[in-house]
Design an enzyme around this catalytic site. Structure first.
Site, PDB file in Angstrom:
ATOM      1  N   CYS A 162     -79.011 -51.548  64.657  1.00 20.51           N
ATOM      2  CA  CYS A 162     -78.862 -51.910  63.241  1.00 20.51           C
ATOM      3  C   CYS A 162     -79.841 -52.996  62.816  1.00 20.51           C
ATOM      4  O   CYS A 162     -80.303 -53.026  61.682  1.00 20.51           O
ATOM      5  CB  CYS A 162     -77.424 -52.345  62.952  1.00 20.51           C
ATOM      6  SG  CYS A 162     -76.800 -53.594  64.091  1.00 20.51           S
ATOM      7  N   ARG A 167     -80.687 -44.700  74.178  1.00 24.80           N
ATOM      8  CA  ARG A 167     -81.849 -44.997  73.331  1.00 24.80           C
ATOM      9  C   ARG A 167     -83.174 -44.984  74.110  1.00 24.80           C
ATOM     10  O   ARG A 167     -84.229 -44.788  73.515  1.00 24.80           O
ATOM     11  CB  ARG A 167     -81.680 -46.347  72.625  1.00 24.80           C
ATOM     12  CG  ARG A 167     -80.682 -46.274  71.480  1.00 24.80           C
ATOM     13  CD  ARG A 167     -80.625 -47.572  70.691  1.00 24.80           C
ATOM     14  NE  ARG A 167     -79.443 -47.580  69.824  1.00 24.80           N
ATOM     15  CZ  ARG A 167     -78.807 -48.680  69.456  1.00 24.80           C
ATOM     16  NH1 ARG A 167     -79.220 -49.856  69.885  1.00 24.80           N
ATOM     17  NH2 ARG A 167     -77.758 -48.606  68.672  1.00 24.80           N
ATOM     18  N   GLY A 195     -71.371 -56.291  62.539  1.00 30.34           N
ATOM     19  CA  GLY A 195     -72.194 -55.776  63.625  1.00 30.34           C
ATOM     20  C   GLY A 195     -71.534 -55.941  64.979  1.00 30.34           C
ATOM     21  O   GLY A 195     -71.853 -55.234  65.939  1.00 30.34           O
ATOM     22  N   ARG A 234     -76.152 -64.854  64.585  1.00 29.96           N
ATOM     23  CA  ARG A 234     -74.942 -64.351  63.915  1.00 29.96           C
ATOM     24  C   ARG A 234     -74.571 -65.333  62.806  1.00 29.96           C
ATOM     25  O   ARG A 234     -74.463 -66.543  63.051  1.00 29.96           O
ATOM     26  CB  ARG A 234     -73.794 -64.230  64.916  1.00 29.96           C
ATOM     27  CG  ARG A 234     -72.568 -63.542  64.354  1.00 29.96           C
ATOM     28  CD  ARG A 234     -72.757 -62.049  64.162  1.00 29.96           C
ATOM     29  NE  ARG A 234     -72.746 -61.313  65.421  1.00 29.96           N
ATOM     30  CZ  ARG A 234     -73.158 -60.051  65.542  1.00 29.96           C
ATOM     31  NH1 ARG A 234     -73.626 -59.394  64.484  1.00 29.96           N
ATOM     32  NH2 ARG A 234     -73.107 -59.447  66.713  1.00 29.96           N
ATOM     33  N   SER A 274     -54.554 -44.127  72.382  1.00 31.08           N
ATOM     34  CA  SER A 274     -54.365 -43.640  71.011  1.00 31.08           C
ATOM     35  C   SER A 274     -54.019 -42.161  70.961  1.00 31.08           C
ATOM     36  O   SER A 274     -53.508 -41.671  69.953  1.00 31.08           O
ATOM     37  CB  SER A 274     -55.642 -43.870  70.188  1.00 31.08           C
ATOM     38  OG  SER A 274     -55.913 -45.242  70.048  1.00 31.08           O
ATOM     39  N   HIS A 309     -77.587 -57.209  57.359  1.00 37.13           N
ATOM     40  CA  HIS A 309     -78.492 -57.931  58.265  1.00 37.13           C
ATOM     41  C   HIS A 309     -79.756 -58.281  57.486  1.00 37.13           C
ATOM     42  O   HIS A 309     -80.395 -57.407  56.882  1.00 37.13           O
ATOM     43  CB  HIS A 309     -78.870 -57.063  59.459  1.00 37.13           C
ATOM     44  CG  HIS A 309     -77.774 -56.889  60.473  1.00 37.13           C
ATOM     45  ND1 HIS A 309     -76.557 -57.511  60.385  1.00 37.13           N
ATOM     46  CD2 HIS A 309     -77.752 -56.157  61.629  1.00 37.13           C
ATOM     47  CE1 HIS A 309     -75.810 -57.164  61.444  1.00 37.13           C
ATOM     48  NE2 HIS A 309     -76.511 -56.347  62.198  1.00 37.13           N
ATOM     49  N   GLN A 350     -77.553 -61.880  61.258  1.00 38.99           N
ATOM     50  CA  GLN A 350     -76.764 -60.664  61.395  1.00 38.99           C
ATOM     51  C   GLN A 350     -75.291 -60.852  61.063  1.00 38.99           C
ATOM     52  O   GLN A 350     -74.644 -61.809  61.498  1.00 38.99           O
ATOM     53  CB  GLN A 350     -76.947 -60.097  62.808  1.00 38.99           C
ATOM     54  CG  GLN A 350     -78.409 -59.760  63.074  1.00 38.99           C
ATOM     55  CD  GLN A 350     -78.648 -59.010  64.373  1.00 38.99           C
ATOM     56  OE1 GLN A 350     -79.742 -59.056  64.904  1.00 38.99           O
ATOM     57  NE2 GLN A 350     -77.650 -58.324  64.896  1.00 38.99           N
ATOM     58  N   ASN A 361     -75.826 -53.073  57.649  1.00 37.37           N
ATOM     59  CA  ASN A 361     -75.789 -52.814  59.093  1.00 37.37           C
ATOM     60  C   ASN A 361     -74.810 -51.747  59.536  1.00 37.37           C
ATOM     61  O   ASN A 361     -75.029 -51.085  60.549  1.00 37.37           O
ATOM     62  CB  ASN A 361     -75.495 -54.111  59.859  1.00 37.37           C
ATOM     63  CG  ASN A 361     -74.219 -54.781  59.413  1.00 37.37           C
ATOM     64  OD1 ASN A 361     -74.104 -55.222  58.269  1.00 37.37           O
ATOM     65  ND2 ASN A 361     -73.236 -54.859  60.286  1.00 37.37           N
ATOM     66  N   THR A 362     -73.693 -51.531  58.795  1.00 40.67           N
ATOM     67  CA  THR A 362     -72.772 -50.488  59.246  1.00 40.67           C
ATOM     68  C   THR A 362     -72.950 -49.175  58.476  1.00 40.67           C
ATOM     69  O   THR A 362     -72.386 -48.165  58.868  1.00 40.67           O
ATOM     70  CB  THR A 362     -71.283 -50.928  59.158  1.00 40.67           C
ATOM     71  OG1 THR A 362     -70.923 -51.107  57.799  1.00 40.67           O
ATOM     72  CG2 THR A 362     -71.041 -52.185  59.962  1.00 40.67           C
ATOM     73  N   VAL A 385     -66.956 -48.556  63.647  1.00 44.96           N
ATOM     74  CA  VAL A 385     -67.996 -47.574  63.305  1.00 44.96           C
ATOM     75  C   VAL A 385     -67.366 -46.198  63.126  1.00 44.96           C
ATOM     76  O   VAL A 385     -67.734 -45.446  62.213  1.00 44.96           O
ATOM     77  CB  VAL A 385     -69.119 -47.560  64.358  1.00 44.96           C
ATOM     78  CG1 VAL A 385     -70.132 -46.455  64.057  1.00 44.96           C
ATOM     79  CG2 VAL A 385     -69.827 -48.911  64.396  1.00 44.96           C
TER      80      VAL A 385
END
Length: 361
Positions: A158, A118, A188, A244, A41, A251, A184, A336-337, A16
């Site tokens: 998503c 959320r 995802g 899936r 990283s 999706h 989906q 979805n992305t 993402v």
């Protein structure tokens, strides 16, 4: 916009995070100046940190390749370099909640792709075409956090993007019951077929936590702001199964629906294709010109033909027809992305900027 807002991506090396990087290349309002990721990283260039794991169809933008990856846990330092951040960190829910609040308390707005906040009562969870008025809860959240300009806003899961927009378009008919099955894509789960070869030719009838999100999150999106918190809608009642499937992006939802009033098929289609929201009215840069398209062909929408509708920011609906047990049934498809993840968050940030919640520090 005279001067672009400086943006940081938290969790920039994941799928993402990469989608954020790709979508924000040449954005008219926002410029990625900071990338942050896990301590392993940190200190590398973005190009080195991602290595062979770049998963987008388009090449890595030149502008980010040489950016030094900062440690996402070095909150004060990261926040000092940007006007706001997008969050796509890969941590536990409690860790995400804590770090997003920490960033907000540095007076840095956080627009999150994560699910952690959320259901925080004063955090708006927004599909900008449907419930941009939920941003009105932000002043109450700032009081709780003790901030002047820092806050958290999130986008929903998503999987709901392929059918929740219909509920908003059909609001006057009183949607009251839905039976939904979502099919989906593997992106995802942050995967490609190279990472997940066992998904080729396979279906997995379980995605952890997804059914609850698919049943409950539309009700929060359709809810209203009351006394400084968001109160979820009572209706429609939704039951969902999430599967899936061996698709990279997109999706699909198969939906059965009952209404309190009895619309005609023609009325339902007219409401879909003419539905507009704040992004269209305000002419936001990432807004699809037409949010929802209706496809008349019996074999549409299809992932291969329709997932990139409106650059992946639109929703495709088809096969709307009367049903023998429910009032109607239909098929929905969304990317979805893009719409479902990074693109939806970028559109939220554009709406927040247009409404004056995000500005230069």
């Amino acid at each position: 916009m005279e001067q672009k807002l400086k943006v940081g991506i938290l969790g920039a090396t994941g799928m993402v995070g990469q989608r954020f990087i790709a979508l924000l290349e040449n954005h008219p309002w926002f410029e990625v100046v900071t990338v942050a990721a896990s301590p392993r990283s940190a200190g590398k260039t973005y190009e080195e940190a991602v290595g062979g794991r770049w998963k987008m169809d388009t090449p890595m933008p030149e502008a980010v390749k040489k950016l030094e990856v900062l440690n996402v846990n070095d909150v004060e330092h990261v926040a000092s370099t940007v006007d706001f951040v997008f969050s796509a960190v890969d941590m536990s829910k409690e860790e995400i909640k804590a770090i997003e609040e920490e960033y907000a308390k540095t007076e840095t707005p956080v627009v999150s792709n994560n699910s952690a906040h959320r259901w925080t009562p004063d955090v708006p969870m927004v599909v900008p075409e449907i419930n941009a008025e939920h941003f009105d809860v932000i002043p109450d959240q700032k009081k709780r956090l003790g901030t002047e300009r820092g806050f958290i806003a999130v986008k929903p899961n998503c999987s709901i993007q392929s059918y929740a927009p219909c509920l908003a378009a059909w609001k006057e008919f009183g949607p009251k019951e839905l039976v939904v099955t979502t099919y989906q894509a593997i992106s995802g789960a942050g995967k490609t077929f190279k990472d997940w070869p066992e998904m080729v030719g396979n279906i997995i009838p379980f995605i952890g936590g997804e059914e609850e999100k698919s049943e409950q999150e539309p009700l929060r999106v359709l809810g209203k702001v009351e006394n400084g918190v968001i109160v979820k809608a009572e209706l429609p009642k939704i039951t969902c199964q999430c599967v899936r499937v061996p698709v990279l992006n997109g999706h699909t939802a198969a939906v059965f629906i009952n209404f309190e009033k009895k619309p005609t098929k023609e009325q339902l289609i007219e409401k879909l294709v003419n539905y507009k929201g704040f992004p269209q009215e305000a002419g936001l840069p990432s807004a699809p010109k037409q949010f929802i398209q209706y496809l008349e062909e019996d074999n549409r929408p299809q992932v291969t033909m329709d997932v990139d509708y409106e650059n992946g920011m639109g929703v495709s609906i088809g096969r709307l027809r009367e049903d023998s047990m429910y009032d109607f049934k239909f098929i929905g498809l969304s990317h979805n992305t893009v719409r479902g993840a990074a693109g939806g968050a970028v559109l939220c940030a554009e709406a927040l900027t247009a409404k004056g919640y995000i500005s230069k520090k």
